[in-house]
Motif scaffolding. Sequence first.
Motif, mmCIF file in Angstrom:
data_model
loop_
_atom_site.group_PDB
_atom_site.id
_atom_site.type_symbol
_atom_site.label_atom_id
_atom_site.label_comp_id
_atom_site.label_asym_id
_atom_site.label_seq_id
_atom_site.Cartn_x
_atom_site.Cartn_y
_atom_site.Cartn_z
ATOM 1 N N THR A 1 47.547 -43.998 -5.343
ATOM 2 C CA THR A 1 46.750 -44.663 -6.095
ATOM 3 C C THR A 1 45.908 -45.784 -5.475
ATOM 4 O O THR A 1 46.623 -46.811 -5.175
ATOM 5 C CB THR A 1 47.129 -45.096 -7.530
ATOM 6 N N HIS B 1 44.218 -48.104 -6.656
ATOM 7 C CA HIS B 1 44.393 -49.747 -7.332
ATOM 8 C C HIS B 1 45.778 -50.700 -6.699
ATOM 9 O O HIS B 1 45.625 -51.620 -6.546
ATOM 10 C CB HIS B 1 44.466 -49.847 -8.730
ATOM 11 N N GLU C 1 40.223 -55.692 -20.873
ATOM 12 C CA GLU C 1 40.272 -54.986 -19.500
ATOM 13 C C GLU C 1 41.240 -55.569 -18.499
ATOM 14 O O GLU C 1 41.436 -55.028 -17.348
ATOM 15 C CB GLU C 1 38.636 -54.851 -18.989
ATOM 16 N N PRO D 1 45.660 -55.196 -17.663
ATOM 17 C CA PRO D 1 46.604 -54.631 -16.995
ATOM 18 C C PRO D 1 47.004 -55.452 -15.209
ATOM 19 O O PRO D 1 47.624 -55.265 -14.876
ATOM 20 C CB PRO D 1 45.734 -53.220 -16.638
ATOM 21 N N GLU E 1 50.400 -55.922 -14.319
ATOM 22 C CA GLU E 1 50.872 -55.356 -12.949
ATOM 23 C C GLU E 1 51.599 -56.393 -12.070
ATOM 24 O O GLU E 1 52.654 -55.984 -11.419
ATOM 25 C CB GLU E 1 49.720 -54.669 -12.523
ATOM 26 N N ASP F 1 51.388 -52.436 -19.024
ATOM 27 C CA ASP F 1 50.882 -51.892 -17.612
ATOM 28 C C ASP F 1 50.816 -50.477 -17.465
ATOM 29 O O ASP F 1 50.105 -49.730 -16.913
ATOM 30 C CB ASP F 1 51.999 -52.461 -16.332
ATOM 31 N N THR F 2 51.940 -49.761 -18.152
ATOM 32 C CA THR F 2 51.979 -48.337 -18.108
ATOM 33 C C THR F 2 51.016 -47.613 -19.262
ATOM 34 O O THR F 2 50.524 -46.560 -18.728
ATOM 35 C CB THR F 2 53.297 -47.962 -18.347
ATOM 36 N N GLY G 1 46.558 -48.199 -19.483
ATOM 37 C CA GLY G 1 45.264 -46.946 -18.846
ATOM 38 C C GLY G 1 45.068 -46.153 -19.633
ATOM 39 O O GLY G 1 44.114 -45.639 -19.694
ATOM 40 N N LYS G 2 46.030 -45.768 -20.586
ATOM 41 C CA LYS G 2 45.476 -44.467 -21.348
ATOM 42 C C LYS G 2 44.256 -44.771 -22.330
ATOM 43 O O LYS G 2 43.823 -43.714 -22.684
ATOM 44 C CB LYS G 2 46.849 -43.862 -22.040
ATOM 45 N N MET H 1 42.237 -47.404 -21.923
ATOM 46 C CA MET H 1 41.302 -48.412 -21.412
ATOM 47 C C MET H 1 39.779 -47.840 -21.515
ATOM 48 O O MET H 1 38.902 -48.437 -21.571
ATOM 49 C CB MET H 1 41.500 -48.489 -20.131
ATOM 50 N N PHE H 2 39.648 -46.411 -21.467
ATOM 51 C CA PHE H 2 38.405 -45.817 -21.234
ATOM 52 C C PHE H 2 37.613 -46.269 -22.518
ATOM 53 O O PHE H 2 36.417 -46.437 -22.574
ATOM 54 C CB PHE H 2 38.516 -44.282 -21.292
#
Lengths: 402, 303
Positions: free
Chosen positions: A2, A4, A150, A153, A157, A183-184, A187-188, A190-191
Amino acid sequence: MTEHAMAVPLKQKYFTPGVWVLTALFGTALVIALVRFLLGLGAVTNLNTQYPWGIWIAIDVASGVALAAGGFTSAFLIHIIHKEEYHALSRPALLTAMLGYTFVVLGLLVDLGRYYNVWHPILPSMWQGNSALFEVGMCVMTYLTVLYIEFIPIVAEQYRDRVNLPIFKFLNKPLGRLLAFLDTKMGKIMFIFIILGVVLSFMHQSSLGALMVLVKTKMHPLWWSPILALEFLLSAIAVGFPMIIVESLAASRSFKLKPEMSVLAPFARYVPITLGLYLATRFANLTIRETWGYAFDGSLESWFFLAEIFFGGILPFILFLQEKVRRSPLLLFIAALLVVLGVVFNRINVYLVAYKPVYLAERYVPTLWEILLTVGLVSGLILIYRFLVIHLPVIHAGRKTS
Amino acid sequence: MERRDFFKFMGATGALLTGTSAQAASHQPDFDPNEGVGVLTDFTECIGCRECEWACKDAHNMETPPLETYKDKSVFAEYRRPDENGYTVVNRFPGKGCGEIDLDVKVQCMHCNDPACVSACIVGALVKQDFGPVTYDAWKCIGCRYCMVACPFEIPAYEYEVALDPLVQKCDLCITRLEAGQVPACVEICPRNAMTFGKRGDLIKLAHEKIAEKPNKYIDHVYGEHELGGTAWMFISCEPFEEIKFPKLEEASVVRLPEGIQHGIFKYFIPPAMFYGFLGLIMNLMKPKSEELPESETEVHHD
């Protein structure tokens, strides 16, 4: 694999001669702010009944918001229409937006006469839906929160496996677990915030222009227009990418990294589109409203207008169309900087130059203190930016020292 | 007043949350400004005694030198404006008055029918009361000074020298006196009765009667009858108003367009919500195929 994962803390020395200069400038601003809070706005500014707003509003607030547009424009490009090849630009743009809005709020607090009431617009009993400023206030507050969310993360991380508090050692484990969870899982969802950030940006970037529609009788016709809101939105969109370019090249230089030209050169191809759309709208508006005549009447306003349009619009538009410019770090930097300064110039023009007091005694010119406070706030922003990219995974490494 | 506040509250709530009615928050006067109070000033009657300046400060508990000192005519040497230390001033325009004499011109807040300051105010600290006055609630004010930027008459002043609790300052049409059944202090003290306090509708009639009676004395213009949607304070003069430093303004209110834009964009909060949905749709449709593996999805939106 990935992308990032390639963003890493830069782990360089914080203090350099330049950083000491910025620290001194920031310190000066703090002293000026202190004097303002102890003695009032009159003690350090040239503001008066004729000119209630000066550069703290035109630059710190209005330009500050516009220059933070890299946040929502890059979010749109990279996350909403999934141009993943520009991923390397995402985190620096987010950080700039977050710090940009933070300093917009700080600058605003210095300017507000009754700053301790700044939270009043959130009280439903004081909502004033007719005021464009109310809309700006609510959106900026919400968007700043979204930007911090935003950013979580990036912190998570970096520190999920490294929590090491000095005294509260018992907190290390739960905190580490929380960060790992964020962190895990973040992301789910974040949209939700990414889209919200774009919507909020559209709303308040335009409202900062709508604000001055009300001031019709006191504004020069070269800048006043019923579509000021649209023009502010389009110019914010136009300045978003150039701001990211300026900042990326400046950071590369400062940290002695190789300029990210493989990303920036194709990225720069979007600028003629956004900048062209903005300029075309301005020109069409001037034509329809038949106000071109004012541009050549030799007045102070006409020169400011021509300078803004040429150096901040037409010239960079032509430069960005050249392949040679887009491939040269120096030329690209100059072209992007022209757009950035052009939009700042536009905000100064709309808020100060176009503004004609009814009973004009003398034109507003900022005091040295007003200028130093503005310069100091920008310095403070750069100092925090530097600190954060040294310690957090923001800038893509894997680039060799030039 | 309270009813109006209630509607505004409901309107704002509706516009921002439930989407019941954005229109209620828009600037549709729910009262007839001609039924509210106003003042008609006849500049031809003013003798420049400036007792109104004293009465104003006295009525608002502001610091003032004794009344006798206002006989000093040297202040007329330069054009003065109302400020944070005095809500009204009289200026003298030498030789501008009816023939050879001087014309004395009193200025203060116009108490617009469609006040730009009220439309601008971020927290509703400035309010157009149903019965005429535009008033200021310092407790709400955040000191942003947008009202000053917005005012087409450059009336609100600000205490720039005050560090804590600076106020926006302007004429409040002596609202406390009005509520006690009295007329504004400046109107009461005027030795020439140059000002008439009354219902705005009646004052317009009176103004036109006066002009019709002496067409050679007055110019045929009641300033404030139509300017920017009309003002509660109106003026008649023997000199064109541009000559005595009144801004030349169109009849259309300045607040309609920006308020229209504002309510158009945020009507029922639908446009932003639709835009949100639209972006969500694009985000989903344009998602690269390879990202559809369940775990890698986390990475796409990671920052």
